[in-house]
Design a protein around this motif. Structure first.
Motif, PDB file in Angstrom:
ATOM      1  N   THR A  61      87.239 -62.977 -78.973  1.00  0.00           N
ATOM      2  CA  THR A  61      86.053 -64.091 -78.433  1.00  0.00           C
ATOM      3  C   THR A  61      85.899 -64.478 -79.847  1.00  0.00           C
ATOM      4  OG1 THR A  61      85.313 -62.598 -76.700  1.00  0.00           O
ATOM      5  CG2 THR A  61      84.207 -64.395 -77.518  1.00  0.00           C
ATOM      6  N   VAL A  62      86.259 -65.967 -79.877  1.00  0.00           N
ATOM      7  CA  VAL A  62      86.133 -66.778 -81.229  1.00  0.00           C
ATOM      8  C   VAL A  62      84.962 -67.727 -80.652  1.00  0.00           C
ATOM      9  CG1 VAL A  62      88.133 -66.235 -82.096  1.00  0.00           C
ATOM     10  CG2 VAL A  62      87.946 -68.358 -80.493  1.00  0.00           C
ATOM     11  N   ASP A  63      84.510 -68.686 -81.557  1.00  0.00           N
ATOM     12  CA  ASP A  63      83.535 -69.427 -81.410  1.00  0.00           C
ATOM     13  C   ASP A  63      84.220 -70.999 -81.379  1.00  0.00           C
ATOM     14  OD1 ASP A  63      81.042 -68.166 -81.312  1.00  0.00           O
ATOM     15  OD2 ASP A  63      80.807 -68.034 -83.222  1.00  0.00           O
ATOM     16  N   LEU A  64      84.073 -71.511 -80.403  1.00  0.00           N
ATOM     17  CA  LEU A  64      84.640 -72.955 -80.243  1.00  0.00           C
ATOM     18  C   LEU A  64      83.576 -73.973 -80.966  1.00  0.00           C
ATOM     19  CD1 LEU A  64      86.739 -75.268 -79.369  1.00  0.00           C
ATOM     20  CD2 LEU A  64      85.506 -75.212 -77.200  1.00  0.00           C
ATOM     21  N   GLU A  65      83.685 -74.536 -81.868  1.00  0.00           N
ATOM     22  CA  GLU A  65      82.801 -75.180 -82.602  1.00  0.00           C
ATOM     23  C   GLU A  65      83.160 -76.686 -82.597  1.00  0.00           C
ATOM     24  OE1 GLU A  65      82.498 -73.777 -86.800  1.00  0.00           O
ATOM     25  OE2 GLU A  65      81.664 -71.765 -85.916  1.00  0.00           O
ATOM     26  N   LEU A  66      82.040 -77.522 -82.220  1.00  0.00           N
ATOM     27  CA  LEU A  66      82.221 -78.868 -82.007  1.00  0.00           C
ATOM     28  C   LEU A  66      81.527 -79.805 -83.346  1.00  0.00           C
ATOM     29  CD1 LEU A  66      82.000 -79.591 -78.210  1.00  0.00           C
ATOM     30  CD2 LEU A  66      84.265 -79.262 -79.511  1.00  0.00           C
ATOM     31  N   TYR A  67      82.037 -80.580 -83.787  1.00  0.00           N
ATOM     32  CA  TYR A  67      81.271 -81.416 -84.906  1.00  0.00           C
ATOM     33  C   TYR A  67      81.277 -82.958 -84.538  1.00  0.00           C
ATOM     34  CZ  TYR A  67      82.462 -77.355 -87.345  1.00  0.00           C
ATOM     35  OH  TYR A  67      82.479 -75.790 -87.817  1.00  0.00           O
ATOM     36  N   ARG A  68      80.334 -83.287 -84.811  1.00  0.00           N
ATOM     37  CA  ARG A  68      79.670 -84.881 -84.650  1.00  0.00           C
ATOM     38  C   ARG A  68      80.931 -85.593 -85.177  1.00  0.00           C
ATOM     39  NH1 ARG A  68      75.508 -88.223 -87.540  1.00  0.00           N
ATOM     40  NH2 ARG A  68      76.440 -86.567 -89.035  1.00  0.00           N
ATOM     41  N   PRO A  98      95.588 -53.266 -83.659  1.00  0.00           N
ATOM     42  CA  PRO A  98      95.762 -52.714 -82.356  1.00  0.00           C
ATOM     43  C   PRO A  98      97.196 -53.489 -81.610  1.00  0.00           C
ATOM     44  CG  PRO A  98      93.951 -54.134 -81.980  1.00  0.00           C
ATOM     45  CD  PRO A  98      94.332 -54.094 -83.599  1.00  0.00           C
ATOM     46  N   GLN A  99      97.488 -54.699 -82.134  1.00  0.00           N
ATOM     47  CA  GLN A  99      98.574 -55.395 -81.639  1.00  0.00           C
ATOM     48  C   GLN A  99      99.297 -55.965 -82.747  1.00  0.00           C
ATOM     49  OE1 GLN A  99      99.754 -55.200 -78.731  1.00  0.00           O
ATOM     50  NE2 GLN A  99      98.094 -54.085 -77.662  1.00  0.00           N
ATOM     51  N   ASP A 100     100.513 -56.622 -82.571  1.00  0.00           N
ATOM     52  CA  ASP A 100     101.079 -57.453 -83.560  1.00  0.00           C
ATOM     53  C   ASP A 100     100.931 -58.840 -83.917  1.00  0.00           C
ATOM     54  OD1 ASP A 100     102.542 -57.810 -81.373  1.00  0.00           O
ATOM     55  OD2 ASP A 100     104.462 -57.707 -82.380  1.00  0.00           O
ATOM     56  N   ILE A 101      99.688 -59.443 -83.360  1.00  0.00           N
ATOM     57  CA  ILE A 101      99.339 -60.694 -83.404  1.00  0.00           C
ATOM     58  C   ILE A 101      97.870 -60.933 -83.248  1.00  0.00           C
ATOM     59  CG2 ILE A 101      99.319 -61.018 -80.880  1.00  0.00           C
ATOM     60  CD1 ILE A 101     100.527 -63.836 -81.570  1.00  0.00           C
ATOM     61  N   GLU A 102      97.434 -61.562 -84.051  1.00  0.00           N
ATOM     62  CA  GLU A 102      95.795 -62.042 -84.011  1.00  0.00           C
ATOM     63  C   GLU A 102      95.477 -63.195 -83.821  1.00  0.00           C
ATOM     64  OE1 GLU A 102      94.234 -61.090 -88.063  1.00  0.00           O
ATOM     65  OE2 GLU A 102      95.891 -61.816 -88.974  1.00  0.00           O
ATOM     66  N   VAL A 103      94.162 -63.526 -83.264  1.00  0.00           N
ATOM     67  CA  VAL A 103      93.817 -64.708 -82.672  1.00  0.00           C
ATOM     68  C   VAL A 103      92.858 -65.184 -84.175  1.00  0.00           C
ATOM     69  CG1 VAL A 103      92.275 -66.143 -81.343  1.00  0.00           C
ATOM     70  CG2 VAL A 103      93.698 -64.302 -80.408  1.00  0.00           C
ATOM     71  N   LEU A 104      93.170 -66.414 -84.465  1.00  0.00           N
ATOM     72  CA  LEU A 104      92.447 -66.730 -85.910  1.00  0.00           C
ATOM     73  C   LEU A 104      91.178 -67.919 -85.282  1.00  0.00           C
ATOM     74  CD1 LEU A 104      95.071 -67.904 -88.154  1.00  0.00           C
ATOM     75  CD2 LEU A 104      93.872 -66.012 -87.989  1.00  0.00           C
ATOM     76  N   LEU A 105      91.656 -68.715 -84.314  1.00  0.00           N
ATOM     77  CA  LEU A 105      90.395 -69.745 -83.777  1.00  0.00           C
ATOM     78  C   LEU A 105      91.012 -70.301 -82.836  1.00  0.00           C
ATOM     79  CD1 LEU A 105      91.061 -73.156 -84.677  1.00  0.00           C
ATOM     80  CD2 LEU A 105      91.117 -71.773 -87.150  1.00  0.00           C
ATOM     81  N   ALA A 106      89.940 -71.151 -82.056  1.00  0.00           N
ATOM     82  CA  ALA A 106      90.372 -72.116 -81.073  1.00  0.00           C
ATOM     83  C   ALA A 106      89.859 -73.348 -81.282  1.00  0.00           C
ATOM     84  CB  ALA A 106      89.946 -71.438 -79.637  1.00  0.00           C
ATOM     85  N   THR A 107      90.238 -74.511 -80.730  1.00  0.00           N
ATOM     86  CA  THR A 107      89.978 -75.892 -81.177  1.00  0.00           C
ATOM     87  C   THR A 107      90.066 -76.704 -80.097  1.00  0.00           C
ATOM     88  OG1 THR A 107      89.882 -77.546 -83.044  1.00  0.00           O
ATOM     89  CG2 THR A 107      92.114 -76.340 -82.423  1.00  0.00           C
ATOM     90  N   ALA A 108      89.323 -77.888 -79.987  1.00  0.00           N
ATOM     91  CA  ALA A 108      89.455 -78.934 -78.907  1.00  0.00           C
ATOM     92  C   ALA A 108      90.117 -79.821 -79.414  1.00  0.00           C
ATOM     93  CB  ALA A 108      88.232 -79.068 -78.287  1.00  0.00           C
ATOM     94  N   SER A 109      90.387 -79.938 -80.984  1.00  0.00           N
ATOM     95  CA  SER A 109      91.153 -81.065 -81.633  1.00  0.00           C
ATOM     96  C   SER A 109      92.537 -80.913 -81.757  1.00  0.00           C
ATOM     97  CB  SER A 109      90.430 -81.256 -83.004  1.00  0.00           C
ATOM     98  OG  SER A 109      91.044 -82.030 -83.685  1.00  0.00           O
ATOM     99  N   PRO A 110      93.030 -81.962 -81.287  1.00  0.00           N
ATOM    100  CA  PRO A 110      94.632 -81.863 -81.577  1.00  0.00           C
ATOM    101  C   PRO A 110      95.018 -82.216 -82.830  1.00  0.00           C
ATOM    102  CG  PRO A 110      93.831 -83.829 -80.079  1.00  0.00           C
ATOM    103  CD  PRO A 110      92.835 -83.021 -80.317  1.00  0.00           C
ATOM    104  N   TYR A 111      94.071 -82.875 -83.957  1.00  0.00           N
ATOM    105  CA  TYR A 111      94.397 -83.092 -84.745  1.00  0.00           C
ATOM    106  C   TYR A 111      94.289 -82.030 -85.817  1.00  0.00           C
ATOM    107  CZ  TYR A 111      93.260 -87.669 -83.485  1.00  0.00           C
ATOM    108  OH  TYR A 111      93.111 -88.948 -82.828  1.00  0.00           O
ATOM    109  N   ASP A 112      93.322 -80.878 -85.770  1.00  0.00           N
ATOM    110  CA  ASP A 112      93.100 -79.617 -86.250  1.00  0.00           C
ATOM    111  C   ASP A 112      94.518 -78.829 -85.934  1.00  0.00           C
ATOM    112  OD1 ASP A 112      90.838 -80.262 -87.438  1.00  0.00           O
ATOM    113  OD2 ASP A 112      89.660 -79.135 -86.063  1.00  0.00           O
TER     114      ASP A 112
END
Length: 190
Positions: A61-68, A98-112
């Motif tokens: 569970t990651v924080d989806l952060e939005l910026y103005r 526990p697995q061979d992959i890790e989640v860094l983040l989630a973003t709503a920005s295609p630019y990021d």
């Protein structure tokens, strides 16, 4: 949902990853982000479903952060068909993971997401947004987006072609053409 005074918003977002057997001998497993869970509780590799060797996990569970300041990017993301969240993952470097992959983040920005894909070390997956998440991001954009006004640059009327400035070296006095080819002086042989 947490909305603060400094024009940012944050929402916990559960990431669902599917682990399936690889089709080549070089890739034992294939990982794919298949869903997001808005408002999810903190989890770490909780098994959700299993069908044979295919397993779906609530990986993180990651924080989806939005910026103005990024509302233009969110509008671009909402205009895709379907609107998507970009999940950024990386191969796990810790052997005790526990697995061979890790989640860094989630973003709503295609630019990021593009910035992360340029590095080439991260894995970026597109996941369709649930309707509630689309509405939440759309509300944020409506509240904070300011369209940039296009201002056409005006040229000044000064004629700069009338003065030959910067031709040759000003320290060397020349009375002839500065563009001429150099001429060798003939040597006198006795």
């Amino acid at each position: 949902m947490l909305l603060t005074q400094n024009a940012t918003a944050s929402l916990p977002l559960g990431i669902v990853l599917r682990k399936s057997p690889g089709v080549t001998r070089w890739a034992k497993w294939v990982w794919k982000a298949v869903a997001v869970l808005p408002g999810a509780a903190q989890e770490n590799w909780k098994e959700m479903r299993r069908e044979g060797e295919v397993v779906e996990y609530h990986a993180a569970t990651v924080d989806l952060e939005l910026y103005r300041t990024d509302t233009e990017a969110y509008l671009a993301g909402l205009s895709t068909n379907p609107p998507t969240i970009y999940v950024v993952m990386r191969e796990a470097t810790d052997p005790a993971a526990p697995q061979d992959i890790e989640v860094l983040l989630a973003t709503a920005s295609p630019y990021d997401a593009q910035d992360y894909s340029d590095a080439g070390e991260e894995i970026i997956e597109r996941v369709p947004m649930p309707d509630g998440l689309i509405a939440w991001i759309h509300d944020f954009v409506q509240q904070h987006h300011e369209e940039e006004v296009f201002v056409k640059r005006k040229r000044d009327k000064q004629r700069i072609d009338l003065v030959q400035d910067g031709i040759g070296d000003a320290r060397i006095h020349q009375t002839t053409d500065v563009y001429r080819a150099p001429v060798r002086k003939a040597r006198v042989v006795n």
